[in-house]
Design a protein around this motif. Structure first.
Motif, mmCIF file in Angstrom:
data_model
loop_
_atom_site.group_PDB
_atom_site.id
_atom_site.type_symbol
_atom_site.label_atom_id
_atom_site.label_comp_id
_atom_site.label_asym_id
_atom_site.label_seq_id
_atom_site.Cartn_x
_atom_site.Cartn_y
_atom_site.Cartn_z
ATOM 1 N N UNK B 322 0.662 -1.211 0.014
ATOM 2 C CA UNK B 322 -0.054 -0.060 0.050
ATOM 3 C C UNK B 322 0.847 1.321 -0.069
ATOM 4 N N UNK B 323 1.809 1.285 0.856
ATOM 5 C CA UNK B 323 2.683 2.489 0.816
ATOM 6 C C UNK B 323 3.673 2.725 -0.319
ATOM 7 N N UNK B 324 4.144 1.447 -0.967
ATOM 8 C CA UNK B 324 4.895 1.527 -2.164
ATOM 9 C C UNK B 324 3.816 2.144 -3.241
ATOM 10 N N UNK B 325 2.736 2.036 -3.329
ATOM 11 C CA UNK B 325 1.790 2.296 -4.412
ATOM 12 C C UNK B 325 1.593 3.942 -4.220
ATOM 13 N N UNK B 326 2.032 4.499 -3.133
ATOM 14 C CA UNK B 326 1.447 5.841 -2.814
ATOM 15 C C UNK B 326 2.606 6.930 -3.391
ATOM 16 N N UNK B 400 0.338 6.561 5.073
ATOM 17 C CA UNK B 400 0.049 7.086 3.792
ATOM 18 C C UNK B 400 -1.631 6.969 3.300
ATOM 19 N N UNK B 401 -2.044 7.807 2.684
ATOM 20 C CA UNK B 401 -3.335 7.841 2.290
ATOM 21 C C UNK B 401 -3.472 8.031 0.776
ATOM 22 N N UNK B 402 -2.382 8.606 -0.009
ATOM 23 C CA UNK B 402 -2.623 8.792 -1.257
ATOM 24 C C UNK B 402 -2.750 10.390 -1.550
ATOM 25 N N UNK B 403 -2.982 11.106 -0.211
ATOM 26 C CA UNK B 403 -3.034 12.558 -0.073
ATOM 27 C C UNK B 403 -1.834 13.564 0.289
#
Lengths: 298, 425
Positions: B322-326, B400-403
């Protein structure tokens, strides 16, 4: 010939209700009420489990080292009692026996503690005649309708089953290729459903099975980190997705049936949920750990 | 006039014979090409090839003046007037570089990047390589080049060349392009029956062991090519501290299961972990400490089996992925320092946080949080939930949230009006 046709037709008619029961409607998960505090207004701290039966629930208020009992009347919840004991440290699982005893997994000592219905300490549960009990590390446990005790032993890599008196009955080795087993549930027919949190997979073993078989393929697309599993005994399995902040429903064939709720703080939303209990009369109780509350859905 | 059959049959046979004899000639030059049209004539424009052809290693088609073996002289849909895509044109002759079912393949070769290593025309190095020796490999594998260069104790095959152990295109049997899997590859040079070999391994039968679990095949700062971090009993050859005698029926069997084996020395650390409210479950499962640590030697600090993020991802892959994708990353995670915030063995807090308060954890790096922030702490209730107080995670999500700024909402307005509802629209 005609008689045979009628017989087949009759059999289909007879089987239909059974089929319906196997794949019953899942709960809608409409928020009913949230429980935040005891009678004195002291808030919960990271509650991790709920045991429920028609009419009452027991909450494992993990961060506060206590159990709390509440009575249910319709959609209303009333505080009934608080249980504390030196043996109740970081309670992470709570179960009730048919006799009304309350059993708790102490998260700090990793021992299963027995309390009376009134919350009096009765002793630690010990399984006799099986693997060396001192070496067993229970990750989770369940008590079925017959008061048989099931223990997920992550040190021995097996699921252990004992009689109500604690006599070892059998063990089923955990599947060799796994990530990390966090929880399991036993349905009314004695089938065990085991959750691999890391691979988001469910394995099952029927009442007499000697080993687990994969029930589902990886549900990673729908579940980030399943931490807990419950059954409605009507064809649906419910898993709390701890990191995804939701509840996911899976059919007995391992198929994804839908998600309930979303991650958040407001009522109806979940933040790192753990324990989940289905009362059998249409209510679901979720230990909404990082929201420091227990939510009631129906 | 009727032709006699005894005349027709021999005539047809003669014509057929003439036709067959003339066919190859016609096929060879069906377009009536001028002499040299397949290659030699190209030099009339591409005159730099006179120099190229002086190089010691010339690609066979060029040597045979067959430029059209690779190029289309008129038009092409591919770069450099090639007759096909790069990944197809080389293997049309060199199909044998890839085994049928490779155990591992070099990405650059599979993707048709042959010219990244080879000059398609001519070069000063064997196999038309741009650079000779290990220099070619280290052009991409820079970290490995630096490591090999800095190693105090060198592995002779590495000095001779990476291709001593690796197949540069693909390997039928070995991982990471190894010509053969370990230990088979190692045993081609290291004879396990030699007395010195046995003595160095404490008389344990290691011929079937994974050599690279202890030894660094690319060189090391330690004698014996051990990885830089070595477990003290292993370093002192005290194998029997953990294992049975080498003469035992099961010599590698350890003397206790799971964490109990490690308690023999790390008693205080294990006890301290077991007494916390939350023990990291892998410590107490059947594998125990070895879920994360290597028992002998490791290139990682703390004898971790792999870099920290990879170790944690064994179970927490969802969080790491998840974190790597952000786009917006939290630097301790991006740098593989999960333990900047989490206690890896045990803690009294949820998420195995190192401190009771999230605010204290964050302030460890975000120093400004100590003097200039939105009201934070146990005195400030979160308006969204009566059982929560405001802390860093009320607005941010550490993984992370993507924001921007790891915020829970896409805009600051949206974030703030989550609580300050009267300002919302």
């Amino acid at each position: 010939m005609r008689a045979t046709k009628i017989n087949i037709f009759a059999m289909i008619l007879l089987l239909c209700p059974a089929q319906a029961a196997l794949a019953g409607e899942a709960l809608v998960f409409k928020p009913v009420v949230s429980i935040y505090t005891d009678a004195d207004g002291k808030g919960f701290l990271a509650p991790e489990d709920v045991a429920c039966s028609a009419g009452s629930i027991v909450i494992a208020d993990t961060g506060n080292d206590r159990l709390l009992r509440y009575e249910l009347q319709g959609n209303e919840v009333r505080y009934a009692a608080q249980f504390t004991a030196p043996q109740l440290q970081s309670p992470i699982r709570v179960q009730r026996t048919a006799k009304g005893e309350v059993w708790v997994l102490n998260g700090k000592t990793r021992r299963i503690v027995r309390l009376s219905e009134a919350g009096q300490f009765l002793g630690n549960f010990e399984m006799k005649g099986g693997p060396d009990w001192a070496s067993v590390v229970p990750r989770s446990f369940r008590i079925d309708r017959e008061d048989k005790v099931y223990v997920l032993d992550i040190a021995g890599g097996a699921l252990l089953v004992a009689s109500p008196a604690g006599d070892f009955l059998r063990q089923i080795a955990l599947p060799a290729e796994f990530g990390s087993f966090a929880d399991f549930v036993v349905d009314s027919g004695g089938t065990i459903y085991l959750v691999d949190s890391v691979n988001a997979r469910i394995h099952s073993a029927s009442r007499e099975a000697q080993r687990f078989s994969p029930l589902s393929k990886s549900l990673k697309e729908q579940l980030r980190f399943p931490a807990y599993i419950a059954t409605d005994n009507g064809g649906n399995l419910y898993l709390t997705d701890q990191n995804g902040g939701k509840v996911v429903v899976v059919g007995l064939d391992g198929s994804f049936q839908g998600k309930k709720s979303d991650r958040g703080w407001k009522e109806g939303m979940l933040n790192y949920p753990v324990g989940l209990c289905l009362s059998g009369d249409g209510y679901a109780f979720v230990a909404d750990r990082n929201n420091n509350r227990v939510q009631v859905f129906r | 006039m009727r032709l006699r059959s005894d005349f027709i049959v021999p005539s047809l046979a003669l014509l057929l014979c003439l036709g067959v004899a003339a066919a190859p000639q016609a096929a060879e030059n069906k377009f009536n090409l001028k002499e040299g049209a397949k290659g030699k004539n190209c030099l009339s424009c591409h005159d730099n090839f006179e120099e190229i052809l002086k190089k010691p290693f010339v690609h066979t088609p060029l040597k045979n003046w067959d430029c059209t073996g690779c190029h289309n002289p008129h038009a092409s849909s591919h770069g450099k007037f090639l007759d096909a895509e790069a990944e197809e044109i080389c293997v049309s002759c060199h199909a044998d570089i890839f085994p049928d079912k490779p155990a591992s393949s070099h990405k650059v070769a599979v993707e048709g990047g042959c010219v990244k290593c080879h000059d398609p025309h001519a070069a000063a190095n064997r196999a038309n390589l741009h650079v000779g020796g290990n220099g070619l490999c280290f052009g991409c594998h820079k970290a490995m080049g630096a490591k090999v260069g800095a190693a105090k104790f060198k592995h002779t095959p590495v000095e001779k060349g990476c291709v001593s152990c690796h197949n540069p295109h693909a390997s039928a049997d070995g991982p990471v392009l190894l010509k053969e899997a370990v230990p088979g590859l190692c045993l081609k040079c290291h004879d396990p029956n030699r007395q010195v070999f046995q003595k160095q391994h404490g008389d344990y039968e290691v011929a079937k062991a994974q050599c690279t679990s202890c030894h660094d095949p690319h060189g090391s700062g330690r004698k014996g090519l051990f990885y830089d971090t070595v477990h003290a009993p292993f370093d002192k050859k005290m194998c029997r501290q953990c294992h049975e005698q080498p003469t035992a029926e099961k010599p590698f069997k350890v003397k206790a299961d799971g964490y109990k084996l490690c308690m023999g020395c790390h008693n205080n650390m294990v006890n301290e972990a077991l007494l916390k409210r939350r023990t990291h479950w892998p410590i107490v499962d059947r594998v125990g400490c070895l879920n994360c640590h290597s028992p002998h030697a490791s290139p990682e600090a703390g004898l971790l089996k792999k870099p920290m993020t990879a170790v944690c991802a064994q179970c927490h892959a969802d969080t790491v992925e998840w974190h790597a994708s952000l786009k917006v990353k939290h630097s301790p995670i991006a740098e593989g320092q999960c333990t900047a915030c989490h206690a890896p063995h045990a803690a009294n807090q949820v998420f195995l946080l190192k401190e009771p308060s999230v605010i204290t954890v964050c302030n460890g790096c975000h120093e400004w949080g100590k003097h200039s922030t939105h009201p934070l702490g146990p005195d400030f209730k979160d308006p969204r939930n009566p059982n929560l107080t405001v802390d860093c995670l009320s607005c941010h999500r550490s993984h992370g949230t993507g924001h921007d700024k790891l915020m829970h909402a896409a805009s600051q307005t949206e974030l703030c009006t989550n609580c300050h509802t009267k300002f919302g629209r």
